[in-house]
Scaffold this motif. Sequence first.
Motif, short mmCIF file in Angstrom:
data_model
loop_
_atom_site.label_atom_id
_atom_site.label_comp_id
_atom_site.label_asym_id
_atom_site.label_seq_id
_atom_site.Cartn_x
_atom_site.Cartn_y
_atom_site.Cartn_z
N ALA A 41 -76.40 26.63 52.08
CA ALA A 41 -75.42 26.47 53.15
C ALA A 41 -76.10 25.85 54.37
O ALA A 41 -77.08 26.39 54.88
CB ALA A 41 -74.79 27.80 53.52
N TYR A 42 -75.60 24.71 54.79
CA TYR A 42 -76.06 24.05 56.01
C TYR A 42 -75.00 24.26 57.08
O TYR A 42 -73.80 24.17 56.80
CB TYR A 42 -76.22 22.55 55.78
N PHE A 43 -75.43 24.50 58.32
CA PHE A 43 -74.45 24.66 59.38
C PHE A 43 -75.06 24.29 60.73
O PHE A 43 -76.29 24.31 60.91
CB PHE A 43 -73.87 26.08 59.41
N ALA A 44 -74.19 23.94 61.67
CA ALA A 44 -74.63 23.54 63.00
C ALA A 44 -73.55 23.85 64.01
O ALA A 44 -72.36 23.86 63.70
CB ALA A 44 -74.97 22.05 63.04
N VAL A 45 -73.98 24.10 65.23
CA VAL A 45 -73.09 24.23 66.39
C VAL A 45 -73.53 23.19 67.40
O VAL A 45 -74.73 23.05 67.67
CB VAL A 45 -73.19 25.65 66.99
N TRP A 53 -75.75 13.61 54.26
CA TRP A 53 -76.05 13.96 55.64
C TRP A 53 -77.01 15.15 55.70
O TRP A 53 -77.98 15.15 56.47
CB TRP A 53 -74.77 14.33 56.38
N CYS A 54 -76.74 16.16 54.90
CA CYS A 54 -77.55 17.39 54.95
C CYS A 54 -78.96 17.16 54.43
O CYS A 54 -79.93 17.70 54.98
CB CYS A 54 -76.86 18.50 54.17
N HIS A 55 -79.09 16.35 53.41
CA HIS A 55 -80.43 16.07 52.87
C HIS A 55 -81.23 15.19 53.83
O HIS A 55 -82.46 15.30 53.89
CB HIS A 55 -80.31 15.44 51.50
N LEU A 56 -80.55 14.37 54.60
CA LEU A 56 -81.23 13.64 55.67
C LEU A 56 -81.71 14.63 56.74
O LEU A 56 -82.85 14.55 57.21
CB LEU A 56 -80.26 12.61 56.28
N ALA A 57 -80.86 15.57 57.09
CA ALA A 57 -81.23 16.59 58.09
C ALA A 57 -82.42 17.42 57.61
O ALA A 57 -83.26 17.83 58.42
CB ALA A 57 -80.03 17.49 58.37
N ALA A 58 -82.50 17.67 56.30
CA ALA A 58 -83.56 18.51 55.75
C ALA A 58 -84.81 17.72 55.39
O ALA A 58 -85.78 18.31 54.90
CB ALA A 58 -83.04 19.23 54.52
N GLY A 59 -84.82 16.40 55.62
CA GLY A 59 -85.98 15.59 55.32
C GLY A 59 -86.10 15.18 53.86
O GLY A 59 -87.14 14.67 53.43
N ARG A 60 -85.05 15.37 53.07
CA ARG A 60 -85.06 14.94 51.67
C ARG A 60 -84.71 13.47 51.52
O ARG A 60 -84.89 12.89 50.45
CB ARG A 60 -84.09 15.80 50.85
N ARG A 61 -84.15 12.89 52.55
CA ARG A 61 -83.90 11.45 52.66
C ARG A 61 -84.49 11.01 53.99
O ARG A 61 -84.63 11.80 54.93
CB ARG A 61 -82.41 11.13 52.64
N ALA A 76 -72.43 14.94 59.87
CA ALA A 76 -73.04 14.20 60.97
C ALA A 76 -73.48 15.14 62.09
O ALA A 76 -74.52 14.92 62.71
CB ALA A 76 -72.07 13.15 61.50
N LEU A 77 -72.67 16.18 62.35
CA LEU A 77 -73.07 17.15 63.37
C LEU A 77 -74.34 17.89 62.94
O LEU A 77 -75.26 18.07 63.75
CB LEU A 77 -71.93 18.15 63.60
N ILE A 78 -74.41 18.30 61.68
CA ILE A 78 -75.61 18.98 61.18
C ILE A 78 -76.82 18.07 61.31
O ILE A 78 -77.89 18.50 61.78
CB ILE A 78 -75.39 19.42 59.72
N ALA A 79 -76.68 16.81 60.92
CA ALA A 79 -77.80 15.88 60.99
C ALA A 79 -78.25 15.66 62.43
O ALA A 79 -79.45 15.71 62.74
CB ALA A 79 -77.41 14.55 60.34
N GLU A 80 -77.30 15.42 63.32
CA GLU A 80 -77.66 15.16 64.71
C GLU A 80 -78.34 16.37 65.34
O GLU A 80 -79.34 16.22 66.07
CB GLU A 80 -76.41 14.79 65.51
N GLU A 81 -77.82 17.56 65.07
CA GLU A 81 -78.43 18.76 65.63
C GLU A 81 -79.82 19.03 65.03
O GLU A 81 -80.62 19.74 65.64
CB GLU A 81 -77.52 19.96 65.41
#
Length: 284
Positions: free
Chosen positions: A144-148, A208-216, A233-238
């Motif tokens: 589970a990926y999440f962002a505020v 988007w989430c794998h980019l945020a996690a450094g997998r891409r 996009a919010l998860i990635a930006e945050e």
Amino acid sequence: MPPTRAPGGPAPATAPEPFTVEFTSRVVRAVREVAAAQILPRFRAVTARRKDDGSLVTEADIATQQALARALARVEPVALLGEEMTDAEQQRVWNAGGRFWCVDPLDGTANFSAGVPFFAVSVALMQDARPILGVVVDPIADEAYFAVRGAGAWRDGFALAPSVREAALEDAVAEIDLRRTLPHVRQELKHRAPFARRVTSGSSALAWCHLAAGRRDLFLHAGQKVWDYAAGALIAEEAGVRLATLAEDDFWSGPTWERSVIAARTPELFEAWKRWVRERLQSP
């Protein structure tokens, strides 16, 4: 036909009350429970059909959206805009503005219906066309990926921090989805790609989430509907990812119903990638 409300909306929303840890946890828990109950039992057990627009839909898409509508209403009783609603229903929610849930009940339906274990549930809480909370659940990986907005991003409770490792463009892994658009860019990527490896996963939310996690390292997409990008996009930006569209340096400006994507996980890589893409867009 896209909704008619003026694009862009107001200035970026901040995280308002009641975005406590408990509130966010309730949303994540609701999405995980719906994914487990509605998607996993149907994986490799249902077939897909074509909608009027040519896209695929399955029994799992419909059941998941209905279950999310009930579960999310118990957390925050506002309107819901879902991919599997009619155009008229979507436009009614979008044009009303204010706060509403934006849901893709099964992002990666083609993968799901083909038995490929790469798909997700994507949920964003929107405030006047801007995501202020985003949740993406991968039911196969049980992640589970999440962002505020303004408060950071997490994967299963572990913070997703901005990357401190720069990578050269020629060493990067890129997620690319241009489909039948931008033929000259596709030809350039086919014959003279500036990166090391290309993947096309079939799930915008997970990309988007794998980019945020450094997998891409890189992401390029010709156009995503709001339910495709709102949470991811919010998860990635945050998480520190830099993002733009093909035409705008500010990803969040311009038309909101559908957006193209140029993104990279670090500032230097982003500038090199954006420059390469924009130069090819200007080529005849």
